[in-house]
Design an enzyme around this catalytic site. Structure first.
Site, mmCIF file in Angstrom:
data_model
loop_
_atom_site.group_PDB
_atom_site.id
_atom_site.type_symbol
_atom_site.label_atom_id
_atom_site.label_comp_id
_atom_site.label_asym_id
_atom_site.label_seq_id
_atom_site.Cartn_x
_atom_site.Cartn_y
_atom_site.Cartn_z
ATOM 1 N N GLU A 172 8.503 12.928 50.674
ATOM 2 C CA GLU A 172 7.908 12.937 49.334
ATOM 3 C C GLU A 172 7.723 11.475 48.953
ATOM 4 O O GLU A 172 8.685 10.778 48.646
ATOM 5 C CB GLU A 172 8.817 13.666 48.336
ATOM 6 C CG GLU A 172 8.921 15.157 48.587
ATOM 7 C CD GLU A 172 7.591 15.882 48.487
ATOM 8 O OE1 GLU A 172 6.697 15.375 47.790
ATOM 9 O OE2 GLU A 172 7.439 16.943 49.117
ATOM 10 N N CYS A 185 6.698 9.080 40.348
ATOM 11 C CA CYS A 185 5.669 9.171 41.406
ATOM 12 C C CYS A 185 4.357 9.751 40.890
ATOM 13 O O CYS A 185 3.295 9.443 41.414
ATOM 14 C CB CYS A 185 6.154 10.047 42.559
ATOM 15 S SG CYS A 185 7.632 9.420 43.324
ATOM 16 N N GLY A 245 10.744 8.460 48.547
ATOM 17 C CA GLY A 245 10.702 7.022 48.303
ATOM 18 C C GLY A 245 9.312 6.473 48.559
ATOM 19 O O GLY A 245 8.317 7.193 48.420
#
Length: 477
Positions: free
Chosen positions: A251, A285, A231
């Site tokens: 992560e 991401c 997140g």
């Protein structure tokens, strides 16, 4: 699809109605229709998830590798049978373009297959002992499961990023308590029904729908031995501080950059950069957010890239041609637009886009900005939207410095046909991975994946997660 939906938490192979007074309403992210209402669990109900997860762990830790592998392969087959339903559900609740949702489910099958394979390959090492005080002795390590893995997964890959936690845990014999994103809980709940179907013991995997204050018990519960979070950096580092003595895998985000050298194949770069920056509205991401182009090829590059942007299909993610669908939530559309407007007010120039395309459906126009400065939010923060920063550099060194001038360091792409530049970039870039002649948004599910600086802690990728989720024990004889 509606018979496929589950609207309660999953604890100990039972569907459990939440006892909290509050309800989570899960909506279709394109048309805002209601998909499901889920009552939140209270703190006692979350405690019961830890109880059954501990019992399941005590059972599963005694299994041989063959049994752990066999059950994961059964999960693979169960998921294959419902591939289309999962893709439709991911597209609806995550607003993910349907072709990309199908690709995610394919990756989920791969993640589980790799987990099933790795279950039979978990190994330690022989430790050299035959010198000094160790003469005549032998030693080796063996990896052991540790207990309950507490997980929080994000909205953007609601199944695959959950499986990057669940698959390795089950490969080891750890049990799982998973809190999925409140934007996309239905996919994880649908997967829980497969856990029940293939014969895992009650408590092996639990999917809990609870509010954040209740979920923090995952961090303080001593039976939870590993905490895995995917997140935002702000939330991730804060949770790490509360995780006490647990092993933590984070992560987190990035503002991934691409360098385009004068020797690069410009058409190839543009072809890869369009999905690299704008697929799934940039809500990845490792979506390309910054692009630094050699001034010798900058004008040609801009011209070709703007032509390519014209071809982007925006709209309903159920349409196969759409790559730029809805942003996950109205508040994020507003944030993205504010950041773009702020950059323009500070001197950035809009080459294309720069506006909300469809207010009713939370769609932001594919946007390219130039003449930016490093302190603008669109450059320094993670925008998580369809916005690309494009600026020119005179020297390769300058581009490297600009990429590194970030609190993030997840992945970076370098387009060059000079091997010297490749080696230089690999040595100098402060990131978890460097991709040559590709965008940062490339990931396959067995590779070590993770970042440095604010982008995370530890590595995912099944084999590497297994190492993070286990403890080596040494035998000397």
């Amino acid at each position: 699809m509606h018979s496929f939906l589950k609207n309660t938490s999953f604890i100990g192979n039972q569907w459990v109605q939440g006892n909290s007074n509050d309800i989570l309403r899960v909506k279709n992210k394109y048309n805002q229709s209601l998909l499901a209402e889920i009552s939140y669990l209270n703190a006692d109900q979350l405690d019961s998830a830890f109880d059954v997860a501990q019992i399941a762990f005590e059972q599963m830790k005694t299994w041989d590798a063959g049994k752990r592998s066999e059950l994961l392969f059964k999960l693979v087959e169960a998921l294959k049978e419902q591939q289309e339903s999962f893709a439709q559900l991911i597209s609806a609740e995550a607003g993910k373009p349907i072709e990309y949702a199908k690709a995610e489910v394919n990756r989920c099958i791969t993640t589980l297959e790799i987990s099933a394979q790795e279950a039979k390959r978990i190994q330690g090492e022989v430790v050299p002992m035959n010198f000094d005080q160790g003469v005549g002795k032998n030693a080796f390590t063996q990896r052991f499961a540790v207990g309950i893995v507490g997980c929080i997964s994000p909205f953007n890959f609601p199944l695959n990023l959950a499986l990057h936690k669940i698959g390795p845990a089950l490969a080891l014999g750890n049990s799982v308590v998973l809190k999925p994103s409140p934007y996309t809980p239905l996919t994880a709940l649908a997967f829980a029904s497969l856990i029940q179907k293939v014969g895992y013991p009650a408590g092996a995997v639990n999917v809990v729908i609870c509010e954040n204050d209740v979920a923090e018990k995952i961090l303080t519960e001593p039976r939870v031995k590993v905490f895995s979070f995917t997140g935002s950096p702000q939330v991730g580092w804060e949770l790490k501080n509360k995780a006490l003595k647990k092993k933590v895998i984070l992560e987190l985000g990035g503002n991934a950059a691409v360098i385009v050298d004068h020797s690069a194949d410009i058409e190839d770069v543009c072809e890869k950069l369009i999905p690299g920056a704008f697929l799934y509205s940039g809500q990845i991401c490792i979506s390309t957010q910054r692009c630094y182009v050699d001034s010798n090829v900058y004008d040609e590059f801009v011209e070709k890239l703007l032509e390519a942007v014209e071809e982007i299909e925006s709209g309903n993610p159920a349409n196969k041609k759409v790559i730029n669908g809805p942003i996950i939530d109205e508040s994020h559309v507003e944030r993205i637009h504010e950041w773009v407007q702020e950059a323009v007010a500070q001197g950035a120039k809009v080459l294309t886009g720069g506006h909300i395309l469809d207010e009713d459906h939370n769609i932001y126009a594919p946007t390219i900005l130039t003449d930016t400065s490093p302190d603008m939010k669109v450059v320094s923060e993670e925008i998580f939207g369809p916005v690309l920063i494009l600026d020119k550099t005179d020297y390769f060194d300058d581009a490297i410095e600009l990429v590194n001038d970030s609190k993030y360091g997840l992945q970076a792409g370098v387009f060059t046909n000079q091997i010297s530049q490749m080696k230089y970039a690999f040595n100098k870039l402060e990131v978890g991975a460097v991709l040559m002649n590709n965008v940062p948004g490339f990931r396959i599910d067995h590779m070590p994946y993770g970042g440095v600086k604010d982008s995370g802690l530890g590595r995912e990728g099944v084999k590497y997660t297994i190492e993070e989720m286990s403890e080596p024990k040494l035998l000397i004889f």
